[in-house]
Write a protein that holds these residues in place. Structure first.
Motif, PDB file in Angstrom:
ATOM      1  N   CYS A   2       0.752  -1.025   0.043  1.00  0.00           N
ATOM      2  CA  CYS A   2       0.050  -0.111   0.098  1.00  0.00           C
ATOM      3  C   CYS A   2       0.722   1.439  -0.339  1.00  0.00           C
ATOM      4  N   ARG A   3       0.710   2.390  -0.900  1.00  0.00           N
ATOM      5  CA  ARG A   3       1.405   3.118  -0.727  1.00  0.00           C
ATOM      6  C   ARG A   3       1.664   4.363   0.406  1.00  0.00           C
ATOM      7  N   ASN A   4      -0.561   3.858   1.182  1.00  0.00           N
ATOM      8  CA  ASN A   4       0.199   5.206   1.836  1.00  0.00           C
ATOM      9  C   ASN A   4       1.029   4.782   2.940  1.00  0.00           C
ATOM     10  N   ILE A   5       1.437   3.291   3.350  1.00  0.00           N
ATOM     11  CA  ILE A   5       1.860   3.322   4.665  1.00  0.00           C
ATOM     12  C   ILE A   5       3.962   3.512   4.663  1.00  0.00           C
ATOM     13  N   LYS A   6       4.036   4.207   5.265  1.00  0.00           N
ATOM     14  CA  LYS A   6       4.715   4.959   5.560  1.00  0.00           C
ATOM     15  C   LYS A   6       5.787   3.975   6.208  1.00  0.00           C
ATOM     16  N   THR A   7       7.497   3.856   5.749  1.00  0.00           N
ATOM     17  CA  THR A   7       8.904   3.926   6.217  1.00  0.00           C
ATOM     18  C   THR A   7       8.465   4.541   7.576  1.00  0.00           C
ATOM     19  N   LEU A   8       9.086   3.395   8.867  1.00  0.00           N
ATOM     20  CA  LEU A   8       8.936   4.298   9.978  1.00  0.00           C
ATOM     21  C   LEU A   8       9.861   4.136  11.044  1.00  0.00           C
ATOM     22  N   PHE A   9      10.794   3.270  10.677  1.00  0.00           N
ATOM     23  CA  PHE A   9      12.175   2.724  10.877  1.00  0.00           C
ATOM     24  C   PHE A   9      12.881   3.255  10.913  1.00  0.00           C
ATOM     25  N   ASN A  10      13.966   4.136  11.974  1.00  0.00           N
ATOM     26  CA  ASN A  10      15.504   5.053  11.898  1.00  0.00           C
ATOM     27  C   ASN A  10      14.812   6.176  11.494  1.00  0.00           C
ATOM     28  N   PHE A  11      14.402   6.680  12.387  1.00  0.00           N
ATOM     29  CA  PHE A  11      14.003   8.074  11.645  1.00  0.00           C
ATOM     30  C   PHE A  11      14.202   8.385  13.089  1.00  0.00           C
ATOM     31  N   GLU A  12      14.206  10.200  12.735  1.00  0.00           N
ATOM     32  CA  GLU A  12      14.626  10.777  14.345  1.00  0.00           C
ATOM     33  C   GLU A  12      13.380  12.345  13.665  1.00  0.00           C
ATOM     34  N   PRO A  13      12.662  12.216  14.936  1.00  0.00           N
ATOM     35  CA  PRO A  13      12.748  11.421  15.737  1.00  0.00           C
ATOM     36  C   PRO A  13      11.533  10.117  15.627  1.00  0.00           C
ATOM     37  N   PRO A  14      11.795   9.223  16.549  1.00  0.00           N
ATOM     38  CA  PRO A  14      11.432   8.242  16.627  1.00  0.00           C
ATOM     39  C   PRO A  14       9.355   8.039  15.812  1.00  0.00           C
ATOM     40  N   ALA A  15       8.920   6.960  15.345  1.00  0.00           N
ATOM     41  CA  ALA A  15       7.348   6.821  15.457  1.00  0.00           C
ATOM     42  C   ALA A  15       6.825   7.241  16.370  1.00  0.00           C
ATOM     43  N   THR A  16       5.345   7.404  16.285  1.00  0.00           N
ATOM     44  CA  THR A  16       4.720   7.184  17.320  1.00  0.00           C
ATOM     45  C   THR A  16       3.832   6.161  17.700  1.00  0.00           C
ATOM     46  N   GLU A  17       3.036   6.400  18.451  1.00  0.00           N
ATOM     47  CA  GLU A  17       2.825   5.425  18.489  1.00  0.00           C
ATOM     48  C   GLU A  17       1.131   5.223  17.608  1.00  0.00           C
ATOM     49  N   GLU A  18       1.224   6.739  17.325  1.00  0.00           N
ATOM     50  CA  GLU A  18      -0.202   6.891  15.901  1.00  0.00           C
ATOM     51  C   GLU A  18       0.522   6.427  14.855  1.00  0.00           C
ATOM     52  N   GLU A  19       1.480   6.891  14.826  1.00  0.00           N
ATOM     53  CA  GLU A  19       1.913   7.089  13.007  1.00  0.00           C
ATOM     54  C   GLU A  19       1.539   4.884  12.366  1.00  0.00           C
ATOM     55  N   ILE A  20       2.487   4.462  14.604  1.00  0.00           N
ATOM     56  CA  ILE A  20       2.302   3.290  13.840  1.00  0.00           C
ATOM     57  C   ILE A  20       1.424   2.271  14.297  1.00  0.00           C
ATOM     58  N   ARG A  21       0.532   2.669  14.578  1.00  0.00           N
ATOM     59  CA  ARG A  21      -1.653   2.402  14.331  1.00  0.00           C
ATOM     60  C   ARG A  21      -1.966   2.764  12.754  1.00  0.00           C
ATOM     61  N   ALA A  22      -1.870   3.975  12.301  1.00  0.00           N
ATOM     62  CA  ALA A  22      -2.145   4.700  11.815  1.00  0.00           C
ATOM     63  C   ALA A  22      -1.717   3.344  10.240  1.00  0.00           C
ATOM     64  N   ALA A  23       0.114   3.230  10.273  1.00  0.00           N
ATOM     65  CA  ALA A  23       0.497   2.270   9.281  1.00  0.00           C
ATOM     66  C   ALA A  23      -0.731   1.363   9.080  1.00  0.00           C
ATOM     67  N   SER A  24      -0.721   0.670  10.435  1.00  0.00           N
ATOM     68  CA  SER A  24      -1.319  -0.925  11.082  1.00  0.00           C
ATOM     69  C   SER A  24      -2.580  -1.127  10.349  1.00  0.00           C
ATOM     70  N   LEU A  25      -3.857   0.153  10.261  1.00  0.00           N
ATOM     71  CA  LEU A  25      -4.727   0.581  10.271  1.00  0.00           C
ATOM     72  C   LEU A  25      -4.541   0.543   8.632  1.00  0.00           C
ATOM     73  N   GLN A  26      -3.974   1.167   8.192  1.00  0.00           N
ATOM     74  CA  GLN A  26      -3.926   0.885   6.715  1.00  0.00           C
ATOM     75  C   GLN A  26      -3.066  -0.416   5.873  1.00  0.00           C
ATOM     76  N   PHE A  27      -2.648  -1.223   6.675  1.00  0.00           N
ATOM     77  CA  PHE A  27      -2.456  -2.511   6.586  1.00  0.00           C
ATOM     78  C   PHE A  27      -3.181  -3.195   6.879  1.00  0.00           C
ATOM     79  N   VAL A  28      -4.531  -3.557   7.428  1.00  0.00           N
ATOM     80  CA  VAL A  28      -5.634  -3.879   7.406  1.00  0.00           C
ATOM     81  C   VAL A  28      -6.247  -3.827   6.300  1.00  0.00           C
ATOM     82  N   ARG A  29      -6.694  -2.505   6.416  1.00  0.00           N
ATOM     83  CA  ARG A  29      -7.536  -2.113   4.985  1.00  0.00           C
ATOM     84  C   ARG A  29      -7.390  -3.089   4.313  1.00  0.00           C
ATOM     85  N   LYS A  30      -5.876  -2.596   3.628  1.00  0.00           N
ATOM     86  CA  LYS A  30      -5.218  -3.178   2.350  1.00  0.00           C
ATOM     87  C   LYS A  30      -6.224  -5.068   2.293  1.00  0.00           C
ATOM     88  N   LEU A  31      -5.778  -5.676   3.599  1.00  0.00           N
ATOM     89  CA  LEU A  31      -6.067  -6.903   3.312  1.00  0.00           C
ATOM     90  C   LEU A  31      -7.258  -7.553   3.273  1.00  0.00           C
TER      91      LEU A  31
END
Length: 90
Positions: A2-31
């Motif tokens: 899914c194009r809306n899922i962004k890379t979250l690892f190795n960023f400064e500042p680190p990914a927030t809980e909201e960003e992780i959940r948003a990516a997870s939501l997009q993944f579940v929507r896609k599946l």
């Protein structure tokens, strides 16, 4: 992927809980193929989002790298430039 899922690892500042959940939501929507599940599927959908969020969080915490963290603004500008080139925008 899914194009809306962004890379979250190795960023400064680190990914927030909201960003992780948003990516997870997009993944579940896609599946699932659901943007918003029916009432009959809502509990299973939400449980899947929570499960994927937990797995993503665990993955992010267990990964390691020797690379310098990427800057969010620099990466965002690179993405905007790629978009301008792709769609010929000035």
């Amino acid at each position: 992927m899914c194009r809306n899922i962004k890379t979250l690892f190795n960023f400064e500042p680190p990914a927030t809980e909201e960003e992780i959940r948003a990516a997870s939501l997009q993944f579940v929507r896609k599946l699932s193929g659901f943007n918003k599940p029916s009432r009959a599927n809502e509990a299973a959908f939400e449980q899947a989002v929570e499960d994927v969020t937990a797995a993503a969080r665990a993955l992010m915490q267990s990964l390691s790298t020797t690379a310098e963290p990427r800057d969010r603004e620099v990466e965002a500008e690179k993405a905007r430039e790629r978009s301008r080139q792709r769609f010929h925008r000035d």
